[in-house]
Design a protein around this motif. Structure first.
Motif, PDB file in Angstrom:
ATOM      1  N   GLY A 130     -10.254 -61.518  -8.286  1.00  0.00           N
ATOM      2  CA  GLY A 130      -9.207 -62.727  -7.878  1.00  0.00           C
ATOM      3  C   GLY A 130      -8.454 -62.396  -6.697  1.00  0.00           C
ATOM      4  N   VAL A 131      -8.687 -61.350  -5.938  1.00  0.00           N
ATOM      5  CA  VAL A 131      -8.058 -61.062  -4.764  1.00  0.00           C
ATOM      6  C   VAL A 131      -8.459 -61.984  -3.633  1.00  0.00           C
ATOM      7  CG1 VAL A 131      -7.668 -59.456  -2.889  1.00  0.00           C
ATOM      8  CG2 VAL A 131      -7.511 -58.528  -5.085  1.00  0.00           C
ATOM      9  N   GLY A 132      -9.671 -62.477  -3.482  1.00  0.00           N
ATOM     10  CA  GLY A 132     -10.144 -63.338  -2.546  1.00  0.00           C
ATOM     11  C   GLY A 132      -9.537 -64.652  -2.696  1.00  0.00           C
ATOM     12  N   LEU A 133      -9.401 -64.902  -4.013  1.00  0.00           N
ATOM     13  CA  LEU A 133      -8.847 -66.345  -4.460  1.00  0.00           C
ATOM     14  C   LEU A 133      -7.477 -66.361  -3.999  1.00  0.00           C
ATOM     15  CD1 LEU A 133      -9.217 -69.128  -5.948  1.00  0.00           C
ATOM     16  CD2 LEU A 133      -8.293 -67.889  -7.909  1.00  0.00           C
ATOM     17  N   GLY A 134      -6.812 -65.416  -3.940  1.00  0.00           N
ATOM     18  CA  GLY A 134      -5.384 -65.716  -3.340  1.00  0.00           C
ATOM     19  C   GLY A 134      -5.153 -65.504  -2.034  1.00  0.00           C
ATOM     20  N   MET A 135      -6.158 -65.337  -1.166  1.00  0.00           N
ATOM     21  CA  MET A 135      -6.196 -65.633   0.376  1.00  0.00           C
ATOM     22  C   MET A 135      -6.115 -66.854   0.822  1.00  0.00           C
ATOM     23  SD  MET A 135      -8.739 -62.830   1.510  1.00  0.00           S
ATOM     24  CE  MET A 135      -8.231 -61.039   1.657  1.00  0.00           C
ATOM     25  N   LYS A 136      -5.523 -67.287   1.868  1.00  0.00           N
ATOM     26  CA  LYS A 136      -5.385 -68.783   2.484  1.00  0.00           C
ATOM     27  C   LYS A 136      -6.134 -68.656   3.710  1.00  0.00           C
ATOM     28  CE  LYS A 136      -1.112 -69.940   0.055  1.00  0.00           C
ATOM     29  NZ  LYS A 136      -1.514 -69.448  -1.170  1.00  0.00           N
ATOM     30  N   PRO A 137      -7.314 -69.394   3.662  1.00  0.00           N
ATOM     31  CA  PRO A 137      -8.259 -69.971   2.856  1.00  0.00           C
ATOM     32  C   PRO A 137      -8.714 -68.800   1.996  1.00  0.00           C
ATOM     33  CG  PRO A 137      -9.468 -70.103   4.732  1.00  0.00           C
ATOM     34  CD  PRO A 137      -8.152 -69.371   5.198  1.00  0.00           C
ATOM     35  N   PRO A 138      -9.408 -69.252   0.714  1.00  0.00           N
ATOM     36  CA  PRO A 138     -10.002 -68.172  -0.328  1.00  0.00           C
ATOM     37  C   PRO A 138     -10.993 -67.531   0.501  1.00  0.00           C
ATOM     38  CG  PRO A 138      -9.540 -70.160  -1.378  1.00  0.00           C
ATOM     39  CD  PRO A 138      -8.955 -70.481   0.209  1.00  0.00           C
ATOM     40  N   GLN A 139     -11.240 -66.472   0.471  1.00  0.00           N
ATOM     41  CA  GLN A 139     -12.671 -65.667   0.874  1.00  0.00           C
ATOM     42  C   GLN A 139     -13.053 -64.838  -0.100  1.00  0.00           C
ATOM     43  OE1 GLN A 139     -11.134 -63.159   4.349  1.00  0.00           O
ATOM     44  NE2 GLN A 139     -10.381 -64.960   5.334  1.00  0.00           N
ATOM     45  N   TYR A 140     -14.505 -64.877  -0.200  1.00  0.00           N
ATOM     46  CA  TYR A 140     -15.245 -64.211  -1.191  1.00  0.00           C
ATOM     47  C   TYR A 140     -16.455 -63.529  -0.341  1.00  0.00           C
ATOM     48  CZ  TYR A 140     -12.872 -67.528  -4.241  1.00  0.00           C
ATOM     49  OH  TYR A 140     -11.852 -68.257  -4.739  1.00  0.00           O
ATOM     50  N   LEU A 141     -16.792 -62.370  -0.758  1.00  0.00           N
ATOM     51  CA  LEU A 141     -17.801 -61.552  -0.355  1.00  0.00           C
ATOM     52  C   LEU A 141     -19.244 -62.421  -0.785  1.00  0.00           C
ATOM     53  CD1 LEU A 141     -17.107 -57.816  -1.900  1.00  0.00           C
ATOM     54  CD2 LEU A 141     -16.834 -58.623   0.785  1.00  0.00           C
ATOM     55  N   LYS A 142     -20.081 -62.596   0.416  1.00  0.00           N
ATOM     56  CA  LYS A 142     -21.406 -63.042   0.302  1.00  0.00           C
ATOM     57  C   LYS A 142     -22.523 -62.271   0.747  1.00  0.00           C
ATOM     58  CE  LYS A 142     -20.256 -65.414   4.724  1.00  0.00           C
ATOM     59  NZ  LYS A 142     -19.121 -64.590   4.853  1.00  0.00           N
ATOM     60  N   SER A 143     -23.637 -62.425   0.468  1.00  0.00           N
ATOM     61  CA  SER A 143     -24.627 -61.780   0.916  1.00  0.00           C
ATOM     62  C   SER A 143     -25.053 -61.476   2.576  1.00  0.00           C
ATOM     63  CB  SER A 143     -26.106 -62.444   0.445  1.00  0.00           C
ATOM     64  OG  SER A 143     -26.979 -61.572   0.823  1.00  0.00           O
ATOM     65  N   GLY A 144     -25.085 -60.334   2.873  1.00  0.00           N
ATOM     66  CA  GLY A 144     -25.100 -60.175   4.364  1.00  0.00           C
ATOM     67  C   GLY A 144     -23.636 -59.466   4.989  1.00  0.00           C
TER      68      GLY A 144
ATOM     69  N   VAL B   6     -20.698 -56.811   5.039  1.00  0.00           N
ATOM     70  CA  VAL B   6     -20.634 -55.301   5.046  1.00  0.00           C
ATOM     71  C   VAL B   6     -19.254 -54.919   4.774  1.00  0.00           C
ATOM     72  CG1 VAL B   6     -21.056 -53.234   6.406  1.00  0.00           C
ATOM     73  CG2 VAL B   6     -22.575 -55.351   6.640  1.00  0.00           C
ATOM     74  N   VAL B   7     -18.923 -53.992   3.733  1.00  0.00           N
ATOM     75  CA  VAL B   7     -17.353 -53.526   3.414  1.00  0.00           C
ATOM     76  C   VAL B   7     -17.670 -52.087   3.890  1.00  0.00           C
ATOM     77  CG1 VAL B   7     -16.121 -53.202   1.600  1.00  0.00           C
ATOM     78  CG2 VAL B   7     -17.473 -55.245   1.330  1.00  0.00           C
ATOM     79  N   GLU B   8     -16.569 -52.015   4.768  1.00  0.00           N
ATOM     80  CA  GLU B   8     -16.627 -50.443   5.215  1.00  0.00           C
ATOM     81  C   GLU B   8     -15.244 -50.285   5.095  1.00  0.00           C
ATOM     82  OE1 GLU B   8     -19.387 -50.815   9.271  1.00  0.00           O
ATOM     83  OE2 GLU B   8     -17.088 -51.362   9.311  1.00  0.00           O
ATOM     84  N   LEU B   9     -15.108 -48.791   4.450  1.00  0.00           N
ATOM     85  CA  LEU B   9     -13.663 -48.079   4.426  1.00  0.00           C
ATOM     86  C   LEU B   9     -13.755 -46.859   5.114  1.00  0.00           C
ATOM     87  CD1 LEU B   9     -13.658 -45.793   1.790  1.00  0.00           C
ATOM     88  CD2 LEU B   9     -14.183 -47.917   0.798  1.00  0.00           C
ATOM     89  N   GLY B  10     -12.774 -46.082   5.361  1.00  0.00           N
ATOM     90  CA  GLY B  10     -12.644 -44.693   6.065  1.00  0.00           C
ATOM     91  C   GLY B  10     -11.372 -43.991   5.968  1.00  0.00           C
TER      92      GLY B  10
ATOM     93  N   LEU C  51     -12.009 -37.299   6.850  1.00  0.00           N
ATOM     94  CA  LEU C  51     -12.459 -37.211   5.667  1.00  0.00           C
ATOM     95  C   LEU C  51     -14.056 -37.949   5.715  1.00  0.00           C
ATOM     96  CD1 LEU C  51     -12.571 -36.107   2.854  1.00  0.00           C
ATOM     97  CD2 LEU C  51     -11.453 -38.298   2.202  1.00  0.00           C
ATOM     98  N   GLY C  52     -14.141 -39.043   6.046  1.00  0.00           N
ATOM     99  CA  GLY C  52     -15.451 -39.738   6.288  1.00  0.00           C
ATOM    100  C   GLY C  52     -15.283 -41.303   5.765  1.00  0.00           C
ATOM    101  N   GLU C  53     -16.319 -41.889   5.962  1.00  0.00           N
ATOM    102  CA  GLU C  53     -16.525 -43.348   5.830  1.00  0.00           C
ATOM    103  C   GLU C  53     -17.299 -43.757   4.629  1.00  0.00           C
ATOM    104  OE1 GLU C  53     -18.891 -44.772   9.673  1.00  0.00           O
ATOM    105  OE2 GLU C  53     -16.870 -44.375   9.869  1.00  0.00           O
ATOM    106  N   SER C  54     -17.421 -45.060   4.182  1.00  0.00           N
ATOM    107  CA  SER C  54     -18.468 -45.492   3.315  1.00  0.00           C
ATOM    108  C   SER C  54     -18.792 -46.931   3.744  1.00  0.00           C
ATOM    109  CB  SER C  54     -17.785 -45.569   1.897  1.00  0.00           C
ATOM    110  OG  SER C  54     -18.575 -45.890   1.080  1.00  0.00           O
ATOM    111  N   ARG C  55     -19.896 -47.274   3.644  1.00  0.00           N
ATOM    112  CA  ARG C  55     -20.362 -48.663   3.935  1.00  0.00           C
ATOM    113  C   ARG C  55     -21.197 -49.283   2.790  1.00  0.00           C
ATOM    114  NH1 ARG C  55     -22.084 -47.026   8.736  1.00  0.00           N
ATOM    115  NH2 ARG C  55     -20.106 -47.592   9.589  1.00  0.00           N
ATOM    116  N   GLN C  56     -21.001 -50.410   2.389  1.00  0.00           N
ATOM    117  CA  GLN C  56     -21.590 -51.179   1.449  1.00  0.00           C
ATOM    118  C   GLN C  56     -22.151 -52.543   1.925  1.00  0.00           C
ATOM    119  OE1 GLN C  56     -18.525 -50.219   0.209  1.00  0.00           O
ATOM    120  NE2 GLN C  56     -19.558 -48.005  -0.236  1.00  0.00           N
ATOM    121  N   HIS C  57     -23.309 -52.754   1.912  1.00  0.00           N
ATOM    122  CA  HIS C  57     -24.008 -54.220   2.117  1.00  0.00           C
ATOM    123  C   HIS C  57     -24.047 -54.778   1.030  1.00  0.00           C
ATOM    124  CE1 HIS C  57     -25.171 -52.434   6.123  1.00  0.00           C
ATOM    125  NE2 HIS C  57     -25.153 -51.305   5.699  1.00  0.00           N
TER     126      HIS C  57
END
Length: 69
Positions: free
Chosen positions: A26-40, A42-46, A50-56
């Motif tokens: 529900g985190v995406g639903l609470g944004m204005k406007p709502p945002q959801y992950l979609k195919s294509g 890329v989620v990145e964190l670092g 220490l390093g970083e992680s990337r998910q497609h």
């Protein structure tokens, strides 16, 4: 604490290990406007030093999933 307790039964955690749990539903639903992950997307964190992680993001395929389980 439950996540750590459950996972410890299946693996050994070492100093510096990172458990990436994502965000609550529900985190995406609470944004204005709502945002959801979609195919294509890329989620990145670092963490500096220490390093970083990337998910497609890809569309879920029931047929593809059943072959891997």
């Amino acid at each position: 604490m439950w996540l750590r307790t459950r996972d410890r039964a299946h693996m050994t955690l070492l100093p510096g290990d990172v458990i990436s749990t994502g965000t609550p539903a529900g985190v995406g639903l609470g944004m204005k406007p709502p945002q959801y992950l979609k195919s294509g997307d890329v989620v990145e964190l670092g963490i500096e030093g220490l390093g970083e992680s990337r998910q497609h993001v890809v569309n879920f395929s029931e047929q593809r999933y059943s072959k891997t389980v």
